[in-house]
Design a protein around this motif. Structure first.
Motif, PDB file in Angstrom:
ATOM      1  N   VAL A  16     -30.277 -34.446 -96.370  1.00 41.27           N
ATOM      2  CA  VAL A  16     -30.582 -34.860 -94.860  1.00 41.27           C
ATOM      3  C   VAL A  16     -31.796 -35.385 -94.921  1.00 41.27           C
ATOM      4  O   VAL A  16     -32.712 -34.659 -95.246  1.00 41.27           O
ATOM      5  CB  VAL A  16     -30.155 -33.861 -93.737  1.00 41.27           C
ATOM      6  N   LEU A  17     -31.740 -36.465 -94.117  1.00 40.84           N
ATOM      7  CA  LEU A  17     -33.220 -37.190 -93.776  1.00 40.84           C
ATOM      8  C   LEU A  17     -33.806 -36.335 -92.664  1.00 40.84           C
ATOM      9  O   LEU A  17     -33.265 -36.430 -91.546  1.00 40.84           O
ATOM     10  CB  LEU A  17     -33.144 -38.570 -93.584  1.00 40.84           C
ATOM     11  N   ALA A  18     -34.928 -35.776 -93.030  1.00 41.54           N
ATOM     12  CA  ALA A  18     -35.396 -34.791 -91.985  1.00 41.54           C
ATOM     13  C   ALA A  18     -36.191 -35.736 -90.745  1.00 41.54           C
ATOM     14  O   ALA A  18     -37.418 -35.803 -90.631  1.00 41.54           O
ATOM     15  CB  ALA A  18     -36.456 -33.835 -92.290  1.00 41.54           C
ATOM     16  N   ALA A  29     -28.965 -30.578 -90.275  1.00 39.35           N
ATOM     17  CA  ALA A  29     -30.143 -29.999 -90.976  1.00 39.35           C
ATOM     18  C   ALA A  29     -29.673 -28.417 -91.266  1.00 39.35           C
ATOM     19  O   ALA A  29     -30.072 -27.791 -92.521  1.00 39.35           O
ATOM     20  CB  ALA A  29     -31.508 -29.929 -90.311  1.00 39.35           C
ATOM     21  N   ALA A  30     -28.932 -27.822 -90.321  1.00 39.75           N
ATOM     22  CA  ALA A  30     -28.342 -26.472 -90.800  1.00 39.75           C
ATOM     23  C   ALA A  30     -27.368 -26.452 -91.733  1.00 39.75           C
ATOM     24  O   ALA A  30     -27.379 -25.480 -92.328  1.00 39.75           O
ATOM     25  CB  ALA A  30     -27.963 -25.852 -89.361  1.00 39.75           C
ATOM     26  N   ARG A  31     -26.904 -27.549 -92.093  1.00 42.44           N
ATOM     27  CA  ARG A  31     -25.905 -27.642 -93.209  1.00 42.44           C
ATOM     28  C   ARG A  31     -26.420 -28.113 -94.553  1.00 42.44           C
ATOM     29  O   ARG A  31     -25.777 -28.161 -95.583  1.00 42.44           O
ATOM     30  CB  ARG A  31     -24.445 -28.695 -92.629  1.00 42.44           C
ATOM     31  N   ALA A  32     -27.575 -28.446 -94.543  1.00 38.57           N
ATOM     32  CA  ALA A  32     -28.375 -29.299 -95.589  1.00 38.57           C
ATOM     33  C   ALA A  32     -28.705 -28.414 -96.806  1.00 38.57           C
ATOM     34  O   ALA A  32     -28.993 -27.185 -96.367  1.00 38.57           O
ATOM     35  CB  ALA A  32     -29.422 -30.150 -95.180  1.00 38.57           C
ATOM     36  N   ASP A  33     -28.547 -28.706 -97.923  1.00 42.56           N
ATOM     37  CA  ASP A  33     -28.846 -28.117 -99.003  1.00 42.56           C
ATOM     38  C   ASP A  33     -30.340 -28.655 -99.362  1.00 42.56           C
ATOM     39  O   ASP A  33     -31.285 -28.006-100.128  1.00 42.56           O
ATOM     40  CB  ASP A  33     -27.988 -28.255-100.268  1.00 42.56           C
ATOM     41  N   VAL A  34     -30.429 -29.863 -99.153  1.00 42.38           N
ATOM     42  CA  VAL A  34     -31.842 -30.606 -99.350  1.00 42.38           C
ATOM     43  C   VAL A  34     -32.237 -31.509 -98.229  1.00 42.38           C
ATOM     44  O   VAL A  34     -31.144 -31.994 -97.600  1.00 42.38           O
ATOM     45  CB  VAL A  34     -31.839 -31.342-100.587  1.00 42.38           C
ATOM     46  N   LEU A  35     -33.593 -31.335 -97.869  1.00 43.02           N
ATOM     47  CA  LEU A  35     -34.192 -32.144 -96.851  1.00 43.02           C
ATOM     48  C   LEU A  35     -34.992 -33.210 -97.207  1.00 43.02           C
ATOM     49  O   LEU A  35     -36.020 -32.873 -98.221  1.00 43.02           O
ATOM     50  CB  LEU A  35     -35.050 -31.278 -96.069  1.00 43.02           C
ATOM     51  N   LEU A  36     -34.711 -34.450 -96.942  1.00 42.97           N
ATOM     52  CA  LEU A  36     -35.801 -35.629 -97.413  1.00 42.97           C
ATOM     53  C   LEU A  36     -36.804 -35.546 -96.343  1.00 42.97           C
ATOM     54  O   LEU A  36     -36.571 -35.812 -95.169  1.00 42.97           O
ATOM     55  CB  LEU A  36     -35.078 -36.914 -97.583  1.00 42.97           C
ATOM     56  N   VAL A  37     -37.841 -35.432 -96.772  1.00 40.88           N
ATOM     57  CA  VAL A  37     -39.070 -35.140 -95.797  1.00 40.88           C
ATOM     58  C   VAL A  37     -40.186 -36.378 -96.004  1.00 40.88           C
ATOM     59  O   VAL A  37     -40.638 -36.513 -97.085  1.00 40.88           O
ATOM     60  CB  VAL A  37     -39.935 -33.970 -95.913  1.00 40.88           C
ATOM     61  N   ALA A  38     -40.344 -37.164 -95.289  1.00 36.42           N
ATOM     62  CA  ALA A  38     -41.425 -38.378 -95.227  1.00 36.42           C
ATOM     63  C   ALA A  38     -42.725 -37.704 -94.713  1.00 36.42           C
ATOM     64  O   ALA A  38     -42.745 -37.470 -93.526  1.00 36.42           O
ATOM     65  CB  ALA A  38     -40.878 -39.485 -94.466  1.00 36.42           C
TER      66      ALA A  38
END
Length: 372
Positions: free
Chosen positions: A128-130, A161-170
């Motif tokens: 998920v894109l943070a 975000a609560a379901r995400a395994d990976v966060l895409l952080v800019a």
């Protein structure tokens, strides 16, 4: 300028629609969605597993070389539309549209990017894109800084975000893939209006991730991802608006007063006729946005198509849900009837990816008109 995209559904799209609708009819019925919303664990993991594993729908936008289906935004829009019709509690728009669109917009396909795309396509990881759900394409991104190799900052209202395994952080130094369970990452659920698309705050306190792209490449890629999300959001709004219209018509046919169906009263006929016209108008706008969201017709054309779709679809979807609630009478006001789920999703969608107001400004800018 490119040729005007066809607004007619292809045979492939019709077959895909039938398959997804059949699945959701049994696996995402309104009573099941409501029960999950009440449980505090709204995500339907079984449905997600079927969509991604058995049907391979998480990889529609991912090229075959990276383990995906190699399809396009129009096919993904069909899935999003049907998920909107069922208000299905799965992270498809965020995890299977925005994320791969962001990764595919990076100018360099590194081994790390390819590996993440393969995981997303297989459904083995939800990425998920943070950014806040309200972020429009081109808006300033949340301030996340890099210090000593760790990421620092807080991003609020991140959908799924609560379901995400990976966060895409800019961050200020580039785009990072950060495991959601890594040290220094805190995901705090927030109270959201839409029970089927929960929001969370993501706090980064020295969290470390894998650098996917430098800062100069990250911002355009994030913009492309958000543009895809905003474009396909119109398809979700179409699905939920059509459900509201269909169920309201059905109710007014079945419900009698003064020995007549409620739908036979002229005032209600006029309201439903106008609503039908408004809802029907979403489809061409949503189809054009999906067809042009990749930017193949030029960046300005893509931005204009997406902005027009959002300016039109957002208020119509809200009105369709409001009319459904009101015309269902006392039944619509109850918690047990699912119409409130659609109203909350429509309200949430109306501010997602910038909302109609922000996109209206974009239309005015691109068309060189006075700003509203």
């Amino acid at each position: 300028m490119s040729a005007t995209p066809s607004l007619l559904a292809t045979e492939t799209e019709d077959d895909l629609r039938a398959a997804v609708r059949s699945l959701l009819t049994t696996h995402s019925a309104a009573d099941r969605v409501l029960a999950r919303a009440e449980s505090g664990a709204p995500y339907d993991r079984e449905l997600w597993k079927t969509l991604t594993g058995s049907m391979g729908l998480a990889g529609l936008l991912v090229p075959e070389a990276d383990g995906g289906q190699g399809a396009g935004h129009r096919e993904a829009a069909v899935v999003v539309e049907e998920l909107g019709r069922a208000v299905a509690p799965v992270p498809y728009l965020t995890g299977a549209v925005v994320t791969p669109a962001t990764l595919l917009a990076l100018p360099e396909r590194t081994a790390e990017v390819s590996a993440l795309l393969a995981e997303v396509a297989a459904g083995s990881a939800v990425a998920v894109l943070a950014v806040p759900l309200t972020t429009a394409p081109g808006d300033p991104l949340p301030e996340v800084t890099t210090d000593g190799g760790g990421l620092h900052g807080t991003v609020r209202s991140v959908a799924d975000a609560a379901r995400a395994d990976v966060l895409l952080v800019a961050a200020d130094s580039g785009l990072y893939a950060v495991p959601a369970g890594a040290p220094g990452v805190t995901v705090t659920p927030l109270t959201a209006l839409d029970l089927t698309r929960p929001l969370a705050a993501v706090q980064l306190d020295g969290a470390r991730g894998t650098l996917l792209a430098p800062a100069a490449d990250a911002a355009p890629a994030v913009r492309a991802g958000l543009l895809s999300g905003a474009g396909l959001l119109a398809s979700e709004q179409l699905g939920l608006a059509e459900w509201c219209l269909t169920e309201t018509v059905r109710h007014l046919k079945d419900r009698h007063q003064f020995n007549r169906p409620l739908g036979s009263f002229q005032a209600l006929k006029h309201r439903l006729a106008q609503l039908w016209l408004d809802v029907a108008g979403i489809r061409p706008a949503a189809t054009a946005a999906a067809a042009l969201a990749t930017g193949e017709g030029g960046p300005a054309e893509a931005q204009l198509a997406v902005a027009v779709a959002q300016v039109y679809a957002s208020p119509v979807a809200v009105r369709a849900a409001e009319e459904a609630l009101q015309l269902h009478g006392g039944i619509g006001m109850t918690w047990e009837h699912p119409v409130h789920l659609y109203l909350k999703r429509a309200k949430g969608d109306s501010v997602a990816f910038g909302g109609a107001g922000r996109h209206g400004q974009e239309v005015a800018r691109l068309a060189e008109l006075p700003a509203p």
